[in-house]
Design a protein around this motif. Structure first.
Motif: not given
Length: 69
Positions: A29-39, A45-49
């Motif tokens: 989503n365009g307003d997402a500040d984080t991404v959580k990737l199952q690995w 966990h990744f944060h928008r930079t």
């Protein structure tokens, strides 16, 4: 008003080196500040930079959590 939110191309930077290249680009989503990737046995966990001029948004790795058993 449209219920669908615009998506952006997210590029995941950093984290475990063994995450395949194909998993490092996804749509969020365009307003997402984080991404959580199952690995493996956890979540990365990744944060928008930054938002690139090419329409891609960079999310930088900030840590890992384990999946509860």
């Amino acid at each position: 008003m449209d219920d669908q939110q615009a998506t952006v191309v997210a590029v995941l930077d950093g984290g475990p080196a063994d995450i395949p290249v194909v998993m490092r680009t996804c749509h969020v989503n365009g307003d997402a500040d984080t991404v959580k990737l199952q690995w493996l046995n956890g979540y990365e966990h990744f944060h928008r930079t930054t938002a690139g001029s090419d329409g891609r948004t960079v999310f930088t790795w900030v840590g890992r959590t384990r999946i509860a058993e």
